[in-house]
Motif scaffolding. Structure first.
Motif, short mmCIF file in Angstrom:
data_model
loop_
_atom_site.label_atom_id
_atom_site.label_comp_id
_atom_site.label_asym_id
_atom_site.label_seq_id
_atom_site.Cartn_x
_atom_site.Cartn_y
_atom_site.Cartn_z
N GLU A 4 42.62 25.30 8.04
CA GLU A 4 41.34 25.13 8.74
C GLU A 4 40.55 24.10 7.94
O GLU A 4 40.60 24.09 6.72
CB GLU A 4 40.56 26.44 8.78
CG GLU A 4 41.18 27.52 9.62
CD GLU A 4 40.79 27.42 11.09
OE1 GLU A 4 39.75 26.81 11.38
OE2 GLU A 4 41.53 27.96 11.92
N LYS A 12 46.26 31.85 5.19
CA LYS A 12 45.29 30.86 5.68
C LYS A 12 44.86 29.93 4.55
O LYS A 12 44.68 30.36 3.40
CB LYS A 12 44.05 31.56 6.25
CG LYS A 12 44.29 32.31 7.55
CD LYS A 12 44.51 31.35 8.71
CE LYS A 12 44.70 32.10 10.03
NZ LYS A 12 44.92 31.18 11.15
N VAL A 31 37.49 32.76 9.37
CA VAL A 31 38.95 32.65 9.30
C VAL A 31 39.61 34.00 9.08
O VAL A 31 40.60 34.34 9.70
CB VAL A 31 39.35 31.66 8.18
CG1 VAL A 31 40.84 31.77 7.86
CG2 VAL A 31 39.01 30.25 8.61
N THR A 85 32.65 30.10 6.58
CA THR A 85 33.97 29.64 7.02
C THR A 85 35.05 30.68 6.71
O THR A 85 35.93 30.94 7.52
CB THR A 85 34.33 28.29 6.35
OG1 THR A 85 33.22 27.41 6.47
CG2 THR A 85 35.54 27.66 7.01
#
Length: 346
Positions: free
Chosen positions: A224, A195, A248, A244
Motif C-alpha cells: 500500500e 502487508k 490496512v 494508514t
C-alpha cells in the motif's frame, strides 16, 4: 495468543504465546502473587561423596511458581517470570521460567475484567495481518514492524550518493531498490508479514512501486502506498498518525492508541472535554463524566488506580490501557499516566 483452557471457577487460564506481542501482553497479565505453572529445565539435586562436585544434568520438570517479578526482553524474544516454587520439586526455592515463542503456561489468579479483555484482544489481534512500514525518501529507507505495543524500528538503509543535490542514474537507483527489496523480503520471511506500507515525500515511492510491479509482482501485491511529509523515523510515526496502518490492518492497536492520545492532547489544548492527573480523573469518575479512561501500562502495574478503573466501569466508561513503548504512550506518561476523555464538562 491461543487459549487452551479457561476454568474461571478455579481462576485458571492456560495460554500459548505465539508471537513477541503475546509475550508483551503476558508481561502485563502476569502479576506478583499469581501462580504460574509451566514446563522448565532444572538441575537434579544429588548427594555425592566426591570432594569435587560433579556437574549435574538438567531435566524437564513441571513447576508452579508464586510470581515475584516479570521481565520482558523484546530484543531477545523472551519473557522471564521469577518466583518461589510452590508445587513440584524443591518447594520453597527460587526459580525462573524463561518463556519464548511456543511456550505454554497456566496462570492462576483472581482475574480482573481488564485482564480478561486483554487476553481476548491478544487472541483477536493474532488473526490480523502483520504490517511492515517503509518510510522512503531520496537518501534512505527506514524500516519498522508494527507491534501491538508500538513500532519495532528495524534500521535504516542508506542510498549512497543520493539526495536532492545529486543527479540519480536509473541504473544506480535500481541497485538501491534491489538492496531495499532484499531487506524487505528477509523481514517478510522471518516475521510472516502480509502487508507492506511504503510512504514518503516526493516521487521516489512511485518509482519504487513501478520497480516492484516490474521485478517483484508478488511483493507489489502486498504493498500500500501513502504520502507523508518526511522520511526516516518521523515518517514512520506519521504513517501511524495518518491512520494508514489502521486502514490496512483493520483496528490496529498502535494506531488506535496514538489517535486517542492525539484527541486527548487536542481537547486539553482547547480546554475541552478532557482531564488528566489522578485527582482530577478521580473526581470525573465519581460523577460519571468519563467516556474513555486512558491508563499508562506502567501506572496500571503499580496497582494505584484499581478503584478508579472500577468506578469508570460502573458508569459504563471504556478503559484503554496505553503502551509506553511508543511515542503517544510516553506523552501520556508525561501527564502522569492517567487521563480521560469526558462525556460532559465538570
Amino acid at each position: 495468543m491461543r487459549v487452551l483452557l479457561r476454568d474461571m471457577k478455579h481462576g485458571k487460564i492456560k495460554l500459548v504465546a505465539e508471537s513477541l506481542d503475546d509475550l508483551w501482553h503476558l508481561q502485563h497479565i502476569v502479576e506478583p502473587g499469581d501462580i504460574v505453572v509451566s514446563s522448565t529445565w532444572r538441575r537434579e539435586r544429588k548427594k555425592s561423596d566426591k570432594t569435587r562436585p560433579e556437574r549435574l544434568e538438567k531435566r524437564r520438570v513441571t513447576l508452579s511458581l508464586r510470581v515475584e517479578k516479570v521481565e520482558f526482553y523484546k530484543h531477545a524474544n523472551r519473557l522471564k517470570i521469577l518466583g518461589i516454587i510452590v508445587d513440584g520439586e524443591d518447594i520453597g526455592r527460587h526459580h525462573s521460567f524463561n518463556l519464548g515463542l511456543g511456550s505454554i503456561l497456566t496462570v492462576i489468579k483472581e482475574w480482573k475484567p481488564h485482564l480478561i479483555h486483554r487476553i481476548k484482544e491478544a487472541v483477536r489481534s493474532s488473526k490480523k495481518p502483520r504490517v511492515l512500514l517503509v518510510a522512503l525518501d531520496d537518501s534512505s529507507a527506514e524500516l519498522a514492524l508494527v507491534r501491538q505495543y508500538g513500532l519495532e524500528e528495524l534500521g535504516t538503509i542508506f542510498f549512497h550518493g543520493r539526495g536532492k543535490r545529486y543527479a540519480v542514474k536509473s541504473s544506480d537507483e535500481k541497485e538501491e531498490f534491489f538492496k531495499l527489496v532484499k531487506a524487505i523480503n528477509e523481514v517478510i520471511f522471518r516475521e510472516g508479514i502480509q502487508k507492506l506500507i511504503v510512504a514518503g515525500p516526493g516521487f521516489v515511492k512511485e518509482r519504487f512501486a513501478e520497480f516492484l510491479q516490474e521485478k517483484f509482482p508478488e511483493l507489489y501485491q502486498k504493498m500500500e502506498m501513502d504520502s507523508v511529509s518526511s522520511g526516516g523515523r518521523a515518517g514512520l510515526y506519521e504513517i501511524v498518525r495518518r491512520g494508514t496502518v489502521e486502514r490496512v490492518s483493520k483496528e490496529d492497536r498502535l494506531s488506535y492508541e496514538t489517535l486517542l492520545v492525539e484527541k486527548l492532547m487536542s481537547e486539553i489544548a482547547r480546554s475541552g472535554l478532557a482531564t488528566y492527573g489522578k485527582d482530577e480523573v478521580k473526581r470525573a469518575a465519581s460523577i460519571g463524566s468519563i467516556k474513555k479512561l486512558l491508563v499508562s501500562d506502567k501506572l496500571l502495574r503499580s496497582g494505584q488506580v484499581e478503584a478508579i478503573l472500577e468506578e469508570v466501569r460502573k458508569t459504563r466508561g471504556d478503559v484503554v490501557i496505553i503502551s509506553t513503548e511508543h511515542d503517544a504512550g510516553r506523552q501520556l506518561l508525561a501527564l502522569g499516566g492517567l487521563a480521560a476523555l469526558l462525556r460532559f464538562r465538570m
